[in-house]
Motif scaffolding. Structure first.
Motif, PDB file in Angstrom:
ATOM      1  N   ASN A  70       0.820  -1.212   0.000  1.00  0.00           N
ATOM      2  CA  ASN A  70       0.000   0.000   0.000  1.00  0.00           C
ATOM      3  C   ASN A  70       0.853   1.261   0.000  1.00  0.00           C
ATOM      4  OD1 ASN A  70      -2.266  -1.766   0.418  1.00  0.00           O
ATOM      5  ND2 ASN A  70      -1.699  -1.854   2.578  1.00  0.00           N
ATOM      6  N   SER A  71       2.104   1.162  -0.392  1.00  0.00           N
ATOM      7  CA  SER A  71       3.027   2.277  -0.242  1.00  0.00           C
ATOM      8  C   SER A  71       2.643   3.492  -1.075  1.00  0.00           C
ATOM      9  CB  SER A  71       4.446   1.829  -0.601  1.00  0.00           C
ATOM     10  OG  SER A  71       4.488   1.325  -1.924  1.00  0.00           O
ATOM     11  N   ASP A  72       1.977   3.278  -2.218  1.00  0.00           N
ATOM     12  CA  ASP A  72       1.665   4.388  -3.111  1.00  0.00           C
ATOM     13  C   ASP A  72       0.261   4.944  -2.894  1.00  0.00           C
ATOM     14  OD1 ASP A  72       0.514   2.058  -3.963  1.00  0.00           O
ATOM     15  OD2 ASP A  72       0.706   2.529  -6.107  1.00  0.00           O
ATOM     16  N   ARG A  73      -0.470   4.448  -1.912  1.00  0.00           N
ATOM     17  CA  ARG A  73      -1.853   4.871  -1.702  1.00  0.00           C
ATOM     18  C   ARG A  73      -1.936   5.978  -0.647  1.00  0.00           C
ATOM     19  NH1 ARG A  73      -5.400  -0.756  -2.100  1.00  0.00           N
ATOM     20  NH2 ARG A  73      -4.518  -1.393  -4.102  1.00  0.00           N
ATOM     21  N   LYS A  74      -2.844   6.928  -0.883  1.00  0.00           N
ATOM     22  CA  LYS A  74      -3.012   8.040   0.050  1.00  0.00           C
ATOM     23  C   LYS A  74      -4.479   8.415   0.166  1.00  0.00           C
ATOM     24  CE  LYS A  74       1.491  10.346  -0.197  1.00  0.00           C
ATOM     25  NZ  LYS A  74       2.213  11.608  -0.499  1.00  0.00           N
ATOM     26  N   ILE A  75      -4.898   8.736   1.378  1.00  0.00           N
ATOM     27  CA  ILE A  75      -6.263   9.208   1.648  1.00  0.00           C
ATOM     28  C   ILE A  75      -6.159  10.532   2.394  1.00  0.00           C
ATOM     29  CG2 ILE A  75      -8.454   8.697   2.773  1.00  0.00           C
ATOM     30  CD1 ILE A  75      -7.673   5.743   2.709  1.00  0.00           C
ATOM     31  N   VAL A  76      -6.875  11.538   1.896  1.00  0.00           N
ATOM     32  CA  VAL A  76      -6.914  12.848   2.546  1.00  0.00           C
ATOM     33  C   VAL A  76      -8.363  13.142   2.920  1.00  0.00           C
ATOM     34  CG1 VAL A  76      -6.477  15.319   2.315  1.00  0.00           C
ATOM     35  CG2 VAL A  76      -4.919  13.667   1.251  1.00  0.00           C
ATOM     36  N   ALA A  77      -8.600  13.461   4.190  1.00  0.00           N
ATOM     37  CA  ALA A  77      -9.934  13.804   4.689  1.00  0.00           C
ATOM     38  C   ALA A  77      -9.950  15.275   5.094  1.00  0.00           C
ATOM     39  CB  ALA A  77     -10.302  12.930   5.885  1.00  0.00           C
ATOM     40  N   VAL A  78     -10.966  16.009   4.613  1.00  0.00           N
ATOM     41  CA  VAL A  78     -11.041  17.454   4.836  1.00  0.00           C
ATOM     42  C   VAL A  78     -12.364  17.807   5.503  1.00  0.00           C
ATOM     43  CG1 VAL A  78     -10.861  19.728   3.760  1.00  0.00           C
ATOM     44  CG2 VAL A  78      -9.715  17.770   2.710  1.00  0.00           C
ATOM     45  N   ASP A  79     -12.301  18.636   6.543  1.00  0.00           N
ATOM     46  CA  ASP A  79     -13.512  19.138   7.187  1.00  0.00           C
ATOM     47  C   ASP A  79     -13.171  20.373   8.004  1.00  0.00           C
ATOM     48  OD1 ASP A  79     -16.467  17.701   7.775  1.00  0.00           O
ATOM     49  OD2 ASP A  79     -15.902  19.242   9.203  1.00  0.00           O
ATOM     50  N   LEU A  80     -14.171  21.225   8.198  1.00  0.00           N
ATOM     51  CA  LEU A  80     -13.978  22.409   9.044  1.00  0.00           C
ATOM     52  C   LEU A  80     -13.857  22.033  10.515  1.00  0.00           C
ATOM     53  CD1 LEU A  80     -16.501  24.953   7.457  1.00  0.00           C
ATOM     54  CD2 LEU A  80     -14.010  25.159   7.499  1.00  0.00           C
ATOM     55  N   SER A  84     -10.661  13.093  15.055  1.00  0.00           N
ATOM     56  CA  SER A  84      -9.691  12.223  15.710  1.00  0.00           C
ATOM     57  C   SER A  84      -8.914  11.454  14.642  1.00  0.00           C
ATOM     58  CB  SER A  84     -10.403  11.247  16.646  1.00  0.00           C
ATOM     59  OG  SER A  84     -11.072  11.947  17.677  1.00  0.00           O
ATOM     60  N   PRO A  85      -7.668  11.120  14.916  1.00  0.00           N
ATOM     61  CA  PRO A  85      -6.838  10.431  13.906  1.00  0.00           C
ATOM     62  C   PRO A  85      -7.441   9.098  13.459  1.00  0.00           C
ATOM     63  CG  PRO A  85      -5.497  11.239  15.727  1.00  0.00           C
ATOM     64  CD  PRO A  85      -6.915  11.422  16.141  1.00  0.00           C
ATOM     65  N   ILE A  86      -7.219   8.772  12.192  1.00  0.00           N
ATOM     66  CA  ILE A  86      -7.648   7.505  11.595  1.00  0.00           C
ATOM     67  C   ILE A  86      -6.442   6.893  10.909  1.00  0.00           C
ATOM     68  CG2 ILE A  86      -9.205   6.408   9.937  1.00  0.00           C
ATOM     69  CD1 ILE A  86     -11.088   8.778  10.271  1.00  0.00           C
ATOM     70  N   ASP A  87      -6.278   5.593  11.060  1.00  0.00           N
ATOM     71  CA  ASP A  87      -5.136   4.912  10.449  1.00  0.00           C
ATOM     72  C   ASP A  87      -5.108   5.134   8.941  1.00  0.00           C
ATOM     73  OD1 ASP A  87      -4.418   3.928  12.911  1.00  0.00           O
ATOM     74  OD2 ASP A  87      -5.391   1.976  12.629  1.00  0.00           O
ATOM     75  N   ASN A  88      -3.932   5.493   8.428  1.00  0.00           N
ATOM     76  CA  ASN A  88      -3.679   5.649   6.988  1.00  0.00           C
ATOM     77  C   ASN A  88      -4.424   6.819   6.359  1.00  0.00           C
ATOM     78  OD1 ASN A  88      -2.129   3.162   6.981  1.00  0.00           O
ATOM     79  ND2 ASN A  88      -4.092   2.080   7.024  1.00  0.00           N
ATOM     80  N   VAL A  89      -4.954   7.736   7.169  1.00  0.00           N
ATOM     81  CA  VAL A  89      -5.699   8.886   6.652  1.00  0.00           C
ATOM     82  C   VAL A  89      -5.027  10.180   7.114  1.00  0.00           C
ATOM     83  CG1 VAL A  89      -7.902  10.133   6.658  1.00  0.00           C
ATOM     84  CG2 VAL A  89      -7.872   7.623   6.614  1.00  0.00           C
ATOM     85  N   ILE A  90      -4.799  11.083   6.163  1.00  0.00           N
ATOM     86  CA  ILE A  90      -4.274  12.418   6.484  1.00  0.00           C
ATOM     87  C   ILE A  90      -5.468  13.357   6.650  1.00  0.00           C
ATOM     88  CG2 ILE A  90      -2.818  14.320   5.695  1.00  0.00           C
ATOM     89  CD1 ILE A  90      -1.387  12.270   3.874  1.00  0.00           C
ATOM     90  N   THR A  91      -5.637  13.924   7.835  1.00  0.00           N
ATOM     91  CA  THR A  91      -6.791  14.785   8.109  1.00  0.00           C
ATOM     92  C   THR A  91      -6.386  16.254   8.008  1.00  0.00           C
ATOM     93  OG1 THR A  91      -6.352  14.687  10.498  1.00  0.00           O
ATOM     94  CG2 THR A  91      -7.885  13.073   9.585  1.00  0.00           C
ATOM     95  N   LEU A  92      -7.242  17.030   7.344  1.00  0.00           N
ATOM     96  CA  LEU A  92      -7.022  18.468   7.205  1.00  0.00           C
ATOM     97  C   LEU A  92      -8.231  19.211   7.758  1.00  0.00           C
ATOM     98  CD1 LEU A  92      -5.666  18.778   3.535  1.00  0.00           C
ATOM     99  CD2 LEU A  92      -4.332  18.755   5.640  1.00  0.00           C
ATOM    100  N   THR A 106      -2.844  18.949  -3.314  1.00  0.00           N
ATOM    101  CA  THR A 106      -1.979  18.714  -4.475  1.00  0.00           C
ATOM    102  C   THR A 106      -0.554  18.385  -4.032  1.00  0.00           C
ATOM    103  OG1 THR A 106      -3.320  20.235  -5.801  1.00  0.00           O
ATOM    104  CG2 THR A 106      -1.135  19.691  -6.630  1.00  0.00           C
ATOM    105  N   GLU A 107      -0.084  19.095  -3.008  1.00  0.00           N
ATOM    106  CA  GLU A 107       1.256  18.828  -2.491  1.00  0.00           C
ATOM    107  C   GLU A 107       1.335  17.455  -1.837  1.00  0.00           C
ATOM    108  OE1 GLU A 107       1.988  22.074   0.118  1.00  0.00           O
ATOM    109  OE2 GLU A 107       2.383  23.520  -1.498  1.00  0.00           O
ATOM    110  N   LEU A 108       0.278  17.076  -1.114  1.00  0.00           N
ATOM    111  CA  LEU A 108       0.258  15.755  -0.476  1.00  0.00           C
ATOM    112  C   LEU A 108       0.259  14.631  -1.513  1.00  0.00           C
ATOM    113  CD1 LEU A 108      -2.348  16.411   2.377  1.00  0.00           C
ATOM    114  CD2 LEU A 108       0.098  16.002   2.671  1.00  0.00           C
ATOM    115  N   PHE A 109      -0.386  14.877  -2.656  1.00  0.00           N
ATOM    116  CA  PHE A 109      -0.412  13.889  -3.740  1.00  0.00           C
ATOM    117  C   PHE A 109       0.792  14.019  -4.668  1.00  0.00           C
ATOM    118  CE2 PHE A 109      -5.338  13.397  -3.675  1.00  0.00           C
ATOM    119  CZ  PHE A 109      -5.216  12.529  -2.588  1.00  0.00           C
ATOM    120  N   GLU A 110       1.704  14.933  -4.322  1.00  0.00           N
ATOM    121  CA  GLU A 110       2.936  15.145  -5.091  1.00  0.00           C
ATOM    122  C   GLU A 110       2.637  15.476  -6.553  1.00  0.00           C
ATOM    123  OE1 GLU A 110       5.129  11.582  -4.477  1.00  0.00           O
ATOM    124  OE2 GLU A 110       5.617  12.051  -2.384  1.00  0.00           O
TER     125      GLU A 110
END
Length: 301
Positions: A70-80, A84-92, A106-110
């Protein structure tokens, strides 16, 4: 102790707690994916209006199975709201309408494009259906603006909608950007609710249109190059024509063996009570509620 409500007695609510999901809405995304398989080949995924994070949990479990690379996979979650942290998820904690949010993702997805974007967000309903439907459609268009800047060609988009008499106009507008538009009702969504989900498959924008997110531009200005905006008054004369309208195919997701969200089921009384998966987040109107309880909020005369 919390109030006793229909949500507390709903079987999907209980199943969500048993399986460690933060909300029963997780089963809506699960049933949608079981029918449309939009997560099967997804690598980069964005969850908009993600709090409290049940859809992000589903994405994490489906995109990060323990038995594969799963090295190339990314999940980004966005909310105002904070999450709480979730495994394998980048929260914004950010605004989906702001260009800085687009830049950060865009930067997180390189610099690479997303394969799938979803939004389970909804406004606080007023009970006035026409108003609620309009506000929800504006929220969808806001999510769509960010999605058009992030999605790769052929990518997929899923968002919550409130079905009403004018919803076919939204179907028509989405048809300019996606090869297939379907209205789906998961079995975990109550039949008494106006809620459904718009499933947009195969992102295919006009070749000469380049989306550019600008906080000072209106939704109509943003989509001006692909002809899904509102028809202007000067365009009506002398050769006025109606905007193309379409009705999306309606699909009920979830097999007949799935639980009915409007039905009542017996629960084993010996089953132990489960604590909440995530503590409630602080809503922006919490301070107003506290002032109201103290009698410090008075109506102006």
């Amino acid at each position: 102790m919390g109030k006793s409500s229909k949500d507390k007695r709903d079987l999907y609510y209980r199943k969500a707690k048993e399986q460690g999901y933060r909300a029963r809405s997780a089963f809506k995304l699960l049933q949608l994916d079981d029918d449309f398989h939009f997560l099967q080949q997804a690598v980069r995924v964005v969850d908009l209006c993600a709090a409290p994070g049940s859809w992000s949990q589903v994405l994490s479990r489906r995109l990060f199975p323990q038995s594969s690379d799963n090295s190339d996979r990314k999940i980004v979650a966005v909310d105002l709201q904070p999450m709480s942290p979730i495994d394998n998820v980048i929260t914004l904690q950010a605004d989906i309408t702001h260009p800085k949010t687009l830049q950060t993702i865009t930067e997180l997805f390189e610099g690479k494009k997303a394969d799938f974007i979803c939004s389970d967000g909804a406004p606080d309903v007023t009970g006035l259906h026409d108003l609620d439907e309009y506000v929800q459609q504006q929220l969808i268009l806001s999510a769509l603006q960010l999605s058009t800047c992030l999605l790769r060609k052929g990518g997929n988009f899923v968002a919550k909608i409130f079905r009403g008499r004018d919803i076919d106009m939204l179907y028509s507008q989405l048809g300019y950007l996606f090869e297939k538009v379907i209205c789906a009702k998961p079995r975990s969504s109550r039949g008494t609710s106006l809620e459904s989900f718009i499933v947009c498959l195969g992102y295919n924008p006009p070749a000469n249109w380049e989306p550019k997110l600008d906080v000072n531009s209106s939704v109509e200005d943003f989509f001006q190059g692909c002809d899904i905006g509102k028809l202007r008054l000067e365009d009506k004369c002398p050769n006025y024509h109606e905007e193309p309208r379409s009705i999306a195919t309606f699909i009920a997701c979830g097999g007949l063996s799935s639980f009915d969200s409007d039905a009542t089921y017996h629960v084993d009384t010996s089953t132990p009570a489960l604590d909440p998966v995530q503590s409630p987040t602080n809503p922006p109107y919490k301070k107003a509620l506290e002032l109201k309880r103290r009698g410090k909020m008075t109506r102006a005369i």
